[in-house]
Design a protein around this motif. Structure first.
Motif, PDB file in Angstrom:
ATOM      1  N   PRO A  31       0.802  -1.230   0.000  1.00 14.37           N
ATOM      2  CA  PRO A  31       0.000   0.000   0.000  1.00 14.37           C
ATOM      3  C   PRO A  31       0.833   1.277   0.000  1.00 14.37           C
ATOM      4  O   PRO A  31       0.346   2.335  -0.420  1.00 14.37           O
ATOM      5  N   SER A  32       2.082   1.194   0.455  1.00 14.37           N
ATOM      6  CA  SER A  32       2.934   2.387   0.465  1.00 14.37           C
ATOM      7  C   SER A  32       3.808   2.484  -0.780  1.00 14.37           C
ATOM      8  O   SER A  32       4.589   3.427  -0.919  1.00 14.37           O
TER       9      SER A  32
ATOM     10  N   GLU B 160      -5.971  -8.302  -2.253  1.00 13.32           N
ATOM     11  CA  GLU B 160      -5.379  -6.974  -2.377  1.00 13.32           C
ATOM     12  C   GLU B 160      -4.065  -7.031  -3.157  1.00 13.32           C
ATOM     13  O   GLU B 160      -3.787  -6.154  -3.988  1.00 13.32           O
TER      14      GLU B 160
END
Length: 613
Positions: free
Chosen positions: A468-469, A496
């Motif tokens: 996610p980063s 995800e």
């Protein structure tokens, strides 16, 4: 900029010193402490870890005024000698109990576990947390004291001995808070003027939730942990699976939920509390978790580390690139590079003597381990160990001794300078890996890594937790200073992660799924390395580093025989050859694009390249 790097290479900086574990394992005197510190300094060892160790007499009780008399003397003398000190947070290990004092102050803080039984009868101190009907029977799940201990520092306190200190409940935040109060706060009150200058960090060592020598048949547990398990999707039926069925898909899912619950609780209760304390007091949190693959916990460390011990990694039997322990070098360095940590380390050489003679450990052996670490990106070395004393039984406790009592002490300045040169070169550099191998918080695939190592395809482990980063840009995964056009996965991805990889492919990136059909050649075609080695040399390791505008190739022969191959750069030229062991730099008369390489056993080489950029 290259001239500055050359100067630091020829005259290595004290900042990158080895920082050995200094075993305080006998009666201490100021005179002997001073003598040994001066000997360290003379050999280029500009720091140490104060490690209370088995053999310390009871007259010098841990954290007593007598103990701190010697600690204060050593730290003050280190300040005068411009040496650095790392404090060790336990007596002896694993960390978290303050030599059993946590449990002595509050017996409810003893380490706990969970057991399954077909009998509806509790043992002393146990609580029934669930009763599950399965396979035609009712199974009872009892939470209670694990009976775990740590290895203490006085004789009679080792594994299995009556005086072994009780281990604490590391998943109980109140128990960990008491550990910090008893240990860290006491060190700070005694030495606060040295924190953040002479004292640069506090080392926490392989915290073990159950403790050593715990009761058989137990798994790690703590008060109210069932609620944590439920939050991860677990249920009462899953409790049975944790003990009786780990091979089915249902059992594996239950195991994953349990591991995630443990990870979240340990992160919150233990690692984060210690990290916050260290940050508030101006010192680095350093050390390592219990397992070689525990990359997730390393996010909490200022200086994330791992440890080579028991010859789990070694030149023989392909131990350098097979098995979970073979991932530990990349575990710490890749955690550091992706989380913006400048240094990462390894507590190395413990119990790594020759298989036929545990006391025999040569300078050549040391260099093999150092090169194994350096080519994987480790840039801080904690040698295990320099013994204060070898008197009587002390020499038998976790040999080999690799300090002033070793056979190579006279020449130790060679090793110190080598460590400083390599750690200096690796620090603030960026490796040029084009492939990321996805991993999880406690799982790094050595199976994927092995053919990459053998074919000089540089890669970094990238935690799924960090996706996610990451940014996706022009077909590359971007994180910190790294760019990955290729991502390799084992195919066991979360929804995800699958969505992230789909977006990467849509952007022009390449996703490879590890399976029997995925050959090293296919990976090489996707990665397009900037260097080619012909013929293939399976024992050759290579990392390409960029630092201050200059690119370096660090090459290591990790095998037991000489390596001969031809190196070709796809673009650019080789201009210089640096020998970090001997501290020499050779300028080539003419830059070359191709070079014949011949590296003998235990040899390594640094090539300075000009890519024409």
């Amino acid at each position: 900029m290259l001239e500055n790097l050359k100067k630091e290479f020829l005259q290595p900086l004290e900042e990158f010193t080895p920082i050995p574990f200094w075993f305080w394992n006998d009666y201490l005197t100021e005179e002997e402490l001073d003598r040994q510190m001066l000997a360290f300094k003379e050999k280029g060892v500009d720091g140490f870890v104060i490690h209370p160790r088995l053999g310390l007499p009871e007259e010098i009780g841990y954290l007593t005024d007598t103990y701190f008399h010697y600690v204060r003397y050593a730290v003050k003398r280190a300040s005068q000698l411009h040496m650095k000190v790392v404090l060790y947070d336990e007596a002896m290990y694993p960390s978290g109990s303050c030599h059993g004092q946590v449990v002595r102050e509050n017996p409810a803080f003893a380490s706990r576990g969970l057991r399954m039984s077909a009998r509806e009868s509790a043992e002393e101190g146990e609580l029934l947390i669930a009763a599950v009907k399965r396979e035609g029977k009712t199974w009872y799940f009892w939470e209670g004291p694990s009976g775990g201990t740590i290895r203490g520092v006085h004789y009679g306190e080792d594994d299995g001995e009556a005086g072994a200190p009780a281990s604490a409940d590391l998943m109980n935040p109140e128990a960990v808070a008491l550990f910090l109060q008893l240990t860290h706060e006491r060190y700070y009150q005694e030495l606060k003027e040295y924190f953040g200058n002479t004292i640069i960090g506090i080392f926490t060592d392989e915290p073990n939730i159950l403790g050593r020598c715990s009761k058989e048949g137990m798994i790690a547990w703590s008060g109210n942990f069932l609620e944590d398990f439920y939050r991860q999707g677990g249920n009462e039926q899953d409790l049975y699976l944790l003990f009786a069925d780990t091979d089915s898909s249902e059992g594996r899912r239950a195991g994953e939920r349990y591991k995630r619950a443990v990870y979240e609780r340990m992160s919150r209760a233990y690692y984060r509390q210690i990290a916050d304390w260290c940050a508030a007091h101006g010192v680095a949190m350093t050390g390592h978790p219990e397992k070689s693959t525990d990359i997730g916990y390393l996010q909490h460390f200022t200086i994330p580390c791992q440890d080579i011990v028991w010859r789990y990694v070694a030149p023989e039997e392909e131990k350098a690139i097979t098995g979970e322990h073979s991932t530990m070098g990349k575990c710490s360095s890749d955690s550091a590079r992706h989380r913006g940590k400048r240094r990462n380390g390894n507590e190395c050489f413990g119990c790594c003597g020759a298989p036929e003679d545990p006391y025999r450990f040569t300078m050549e052996d040391m260099k093999w381990y150092l090169d194994w670490l350096f080519v994987r990106g480790v840039n801080m070395i904690f040698p295990h160990a320099f013994y204060y004393s070898l008197r009587d039984r002390r020499k038998e406790e976790r040999p080999p001794e690799v300090g002033m009592h070793s056979s190579f002490w006279e020449d130790y300045h060679i090793a110190s300078d080598y460590i400083k040169r390599m750690c200096g070169l690796l620090t603030d550099s960026v490796n040029q890996a084009k492939a990321a191998v996805l991993c999880r918080s406690e799982k790094l695939s050595w199976e994927i890594a092995k053919p990459l190592f053998e074919n000089q395809i540089e890669f970094n482990y990238l935690e799924e937790e960090l996706l996610p980063s990451c940014r996706i840009e022009n077909g590359c995964v971007l994180i910190r200073q790294q760019r990955y056009p290729v991502v390799i996965t084992d195919g066991k991805d979360t929804p995800e992660t699958r969505d992230f990889l789909r977006r990467l492919e849509e952007s022009g990136g390449t996703v490879l799924v590890w399976n029997a059909a995925l050959t090293a050649q296919k990976i090489r075609e996707a990665v397009k390395p900037a260097e080619t080695f012909l013929p293939p040399a399976r024992d050759l390791r290579c990392t390409c580093l960029r630092k201050e505008g200059t690119e370096f190739l660090f090459l290591v022969n990790e095998g037991e025989n000489s390596v001969t191959t031809n190196l070709r750069l796809e673009d650019g030229h080789i201009c210089q050859i640096w020998d970090a062991w001997n501290g020499t730099i050779k300028q080539l008369e003419l830059p070359v694009q191709e070079m014949k390489l011949s590296l003998g056993q235990r040899e390594s080489l640094i090539l300075v390249t000009d890519r024409g950029e």
